[in-house]
Design an enzyme around this catalytic site. Structure first.
Site, PDB file in Angstrom:
ATOM      1  N   GLY A  54     -14.563  -4.844  10.362  1.00  0.00           N
ATOM      2  CA  GLY A  54     -15.314  -6.010   9.941  1.00  0.00           C
ATOM      3  C   GLY A  54     -15.658  -6.872  11.150  1.00  0.00           C
ATOM      4  O   GLY A  54     -14.814  -7.100  12.017  1.00  0.00           O
ATOM      5  N   ARG A 113      -3.008   8.392   2.812  1.00  0.00           N
ATOM      6  CA  ARG A 113      -3.472   9.185   3.951  1.00  0.00           C
ATOM      7  C   ARG A 113      -2.324   9.653   4.848  1.00  0.00           C
ATOM      8  O   ARG A 113      -2.508  10.542   5.680  1.00  0.00           O
ATOM      9  CB  ARG A 113      -4.485   8.378   4.770  1.00  0.00           C
ATOM     10  CG  ARG A 113      -5.877   8.387   4.162  1.00  0.00           C
ATOM     11  CD  ARG A 113      -6.860   7.612   5.010  1.00  0.00           C
ATOM     12  NE  ARG A 113      -6.744   6.173   4.812  1.00  0.00           N
ATOM     13  CZ  ARG A 113      -7.405   5.261   5.518  1.00  0.00           C
ATOM     14  NH1 ARG A 113      -8.218   5.650   6.488  1.00  0.00           N
ATOM     15  NH2 ARG A 113      -7.261   3.974   5.269  1.00  0.00           N
ATOM     16  N   TYR A 145      42.218  19.246  11.737  1.00  0.00           N
ATOM     17  CA  TYR A 145      41.785  19.280  10.327  1.00  0.00           C
ATOM     18  C   TYR A 145      42.467  20.429   9.603  1.00  0.00           C
ATOM     19  O   TYR A 145      42.425  21.584  10.055  1.00  0.00           O
ATOM     20  CB  TYR A 145      40.265  19.447  10.290  1.00  0.00           C
ATOM     21  CG  TYR A 145      39.632  19.378   8.922  1.00  0.00           C
ATOM     22  CD1 TYR A 145      39.961  18.374   8.024  1.00  0.00           C
ATOM     23  CD2 TYR A 145      38.687  20.321   8.540  1.00  0.00           C
ATOM     24  CE1 TYR A 145      39.362  18.305   6.772  1.00  0.00           C
ATOM     25  CE2 TYR A 145      38.072  20.261   7.292  1.00  0.00           C
ATOM     26  CZ  TYR A 145      38.423  19.253   6.414  1.00  0.00           C
ATOM     27  OH  TYR A 145      37.821  19.191   5.176  1.00  0.00           O
ATOM     28  N   ASN A 188      44.774  15.879  32.598  1.00  0.00           N
ATOM     29  CA  ASN A 188      43.866  16.998  32.850  1.00  0.00           C
ATOM     30  C   ASN A 188      43.944  17.956  31.668  1.00  0.00           C
ATOM     31  O   ASN A 188      45.025  18.460  31.325  1.00  0.00           O
ATOM     32  CB  ASN A 188      44.245  17.737  34.131  1.00  0.00           C
ATOM     33  CG  ASN A 188      43.198  18.782  34.500  1.00  0.00           C
ATOM     34  OD1 ASN A 188      42.228  18.497  35.174  1.00  0.00           O
ATOM     35  ND2 ASN A 188      43.408  20.000  34.035  1.00  0.00           N
ATOM     36  N   GLY A 233       0.810  -1.216   0.000  1.00  0.00           N
ATOM     37  CA  GLY A 233       0.000   0.000   0.000  1.00  0.00           C
ATOM     38  C   GLY A 233       0.845   1.269   0.000  1.00  0.00           C
ATOM     39  O   GLY A 233       1.849   1.352   0.719  1.00  0.00           O
ATOM     40  N   ASN A 270      -2.713   4.046   9.406  1.00  0.00           N
ATOM     41  CA  ASN A 270      -3.082   4.559   8.086  1.00  0.00           C
ATOM     42  C   ASN A 270      -2.863   6.059   7.930  1.00  0.00           C
ATOM     43  O   ASN A 270      -2.920   6.575   6.828  1.00  0.00           O
ATOM     44  CB  ASN A 270      -4.551   4.240   7.779  1.00  0.00           C
ATOM     45  CG  ASN A 270      -4.774   2.756   7.570  1.00  0.00           C
ATOM     46  OD1 ASN A 270      -4.041   2.110   6.826  1.00  0.00           O
ATOM     47  ND2 ASN A 270      -5.770   2.207   8.246  1.00  0.00           N
ATOM     48  N   TYR A 286      37.239  21.048  22.731  1.00  0.00           N
ATOM     49  CA  TYR A 286      36.991  20.112  21.633  1.00  0.00           C
ATOM     50  C   TYR A 286      38.167  19.150  21.553  1.00  0.00           C
ATOM     51  O   TYR A 286      39.318  19.560  21.347  1.00  0.00           O
ATOM     52  CB  TYR A 286      36.834  20.843  20.307  1.00  0.00           C
ATOM     53  CG  TYR A 286      36.826  19.897  19.123  1.00  0.00           C
ATOM     54  CD1 TYR A 286      35.705  19.110  18.859  1.00  0.00           C
ATOM     55  CD2 TYR A 286      37.935  19.762  18.295  1.00  0.00           C
ATOM     56  CE1 TYR A 286      35.701  18.215  17.803  1.00  0.00           C
ATOM     57  CE2 TYR A 286      37.936  18.873  17.226  1.00  0.00           C
ATOM     58  CZ  TYR A 286      36.816  18.103  16.990  1.00  0.00           C
ATOM     59  OH  TYR A 286      36.802  17.216  15.948  1.00  0.00           O
TER      60      TYR A 286
END
Length: 461
Positions: free
Chosen positions: A140, A16, A387, A377, A12, A228, A366
């Site tokens: 049902g 919806r 980088y 420490n 399906g 659904n 960082y």
């Protein structure tokens, strides 16, 4: 025990949902609905699983991979038509086949096992998984005769006033004798208002052939939910969250506010862990005993050691040792390895770094692409400069080193064992063990310069 098979209906489009994402791939607690269904049904011991997918469903195949075989339903012509697409893979097999929808993520392996056992014990050709609905409107109805035998399934729009009073509903999950299923499907017609082939018609066909049809009523109605739209998706999320949280609490985990704690299905949590509100724990995370997590922390695919505390922080794809203190407001990025007794303080980011036992990065730093030894420490404002715009490089800090505040360690560089880096230094060369490294400009004081500068600024105005 008879051989067991499964057909998962996942073709399906889910219009919806109003989404570009294939319906059954919408997640419930971090895992696609169809994945929940597959994992739970496979847990009962299956020979084979066939997932029926629709056109453009490559992502479903990609996600489920080798855990399922696949059949393609090119046109959406009903549930019976969908099952027919699995005929080539299953029709000659002896045993029991369960048919389940891929948008029913709440059905448990226990329910699937009970359905199989009931079907096989009764010797039925078909068994309907039913439930007692508090409000059966829209479902049902399962109609039984005076002997309590299943007669038929009647849809809401076709039900008489008397039949509308029935509260036993069809959940859309069935067990069939495999050969009986594909034999009956040949007689299913699309002579109806929708022009579709309904799987429920198989029940009536088998009854006409005097075959035995039974029903197993599941004890928990909540499991029947089919998703659904986004409203039902949120409902499924809430129900599964409650189920998982209750499981952990009954196994010795203290969840302070279960309504505001989100734990995904594959998480393992040992006893005496305390989890505070706003916490999300996902992936394959393992939380060892006596840890304290939260409030407002997010842990994904991490192993967290015993007696560790993580407050208001995020940790992903990492290993965190015992007796570690993290946060508040720390970020542990992928491939970090935090040793026992370490401390990661507020506004610290760790990425692809190893931090040895007892080492501390207390605040505003960082540490990325680094190997940090024990009892190191690292002062406030320290950065491993890893980088150069193209490549990443490693910073090594050996045991017992002391890094002063606001230091830049330009990788690749090694800080030797027991050495000191003076505050404010920019280190570009290796520091020998037991050395003091000072790498900053000499201070120069210019007497009276401040007043001259202020006067100059006034003249410019």
């Amino acid at each position: 025990m008879k051989k067991r098979y499964a057909i998962i209906l996942a073709a399906g489009q889910g219009t919806r949902m109003k989404s570009k994402l294939y319906k059954v791939l919408h997640p419930v607690l971090g895992k696609p609905m169809v994945q929940h269904v597959l994992e739970q049904v496979k847990a009962v011991g299956l020979e084979e699983v066939v997932t029926v997918v629709g056109f453009g469903s490559d992502k479903v195949k990609e996600h489920l991979g080798n855990d399922s075989k696949f059949a393609l339903q090119e046109e959406q012509l009903g549930t019976g038509h969908a099952v027919m697409q699995a005929e080539e893979l299953l029709m000659d097999k002896e045993g029991t086949t369960i048919v389940v929808c891929g948008d029913t993520p709440l059905i448990t392996k226990e329910t699937f096992e009970q359905l199989f056992e009931h079907h096989e014990k009764e010797g039925s050709k078909a068994t309907i998984l039913t439930a007692k609905a508090p409000n059966p409107f829209g479902y049902g109805r399962v109609i039984r005769n005076e002997q309590n035998e299943v007669e038929r399934i009647v849809e809401q729009k076709d039900a008489s006033p008397e039949e509308l009073q029935v509260d036993e509903i069809n959940t859309g999950t069935f067990c069939f004798d495999n050969k009986a299923l594909f034999g009956a499907l040949k007689d299913v017609s699309n002579d109806n208002s929708q022009g579709e082939y309904y799987l429920t018609d198989v029940i009536e066909i088998l009854k006409e052939k005097s075959e035995k049809v039974s029903a197993y009523t599941m004890p928990n109605f909540d499991e029947t939910l089919g998703v659904n739209d986004r409203v039902a998706l949120a409902q499924a999320e809430k129900t599964m969250k409650r189920r998982i949280n209750e499981y952990h609490m009954r196994n010795g985990v203290s969840i302070i506010d279960p309504e505001n704690t989100y734990i995904q299905p594959d998480v393992v949590i040992e006893s005496d862990v305390v989890i505070y509100p706003g916490t999300i724990i996902g992936g394959k995370s393992i939380i060892r005993e006596n840890a304290i997590i939260g409030p407002n922390s997010e842990i994904h695919n991490c192993e967290v050691g015993e007696n560790t505390v993580i407050k208001q922080s995020v940790a992903t794809d990492s290993k965190i040792g015992a007796r570690v203190n993290i946060g508040p407001f720390a970020h542990i990025r992928p491939d970090a390895n935090i040793g026992d007794g370490a401390k990661i303080g507020n506004f610290v980011e760790i990425k692809k770094a190893e931090l040895g036992e007892g080492s501390k990065v207390s605040h505003l730093s960082y540490i990325g692409d680094a190997k940090v030894g024990s009892n190191v420490n690292i002062g406030c404002g320290t950065i491993t400069v890893n980088y150069d715009g193209k490549n990443k490089y490693l910073t090594t800090i050996e045991d017992d080193a002391f890094i002063g505040c606001n230091s830049n360690l330009i990788a690749p560089v090694t800080i030797g064992k027991g050495s000191y880096v003076a505050a404010g230094s920019t280190i570009t060369k290796d520091v020998p063990s037991d050395a003091l490294s000072v790498a900053r400009a000499r201070q120069s004081n210019k007497e009276g310069y401040a007043s001259r500068l202020k006067n100059r600024l006034k003249e410019r105005k």
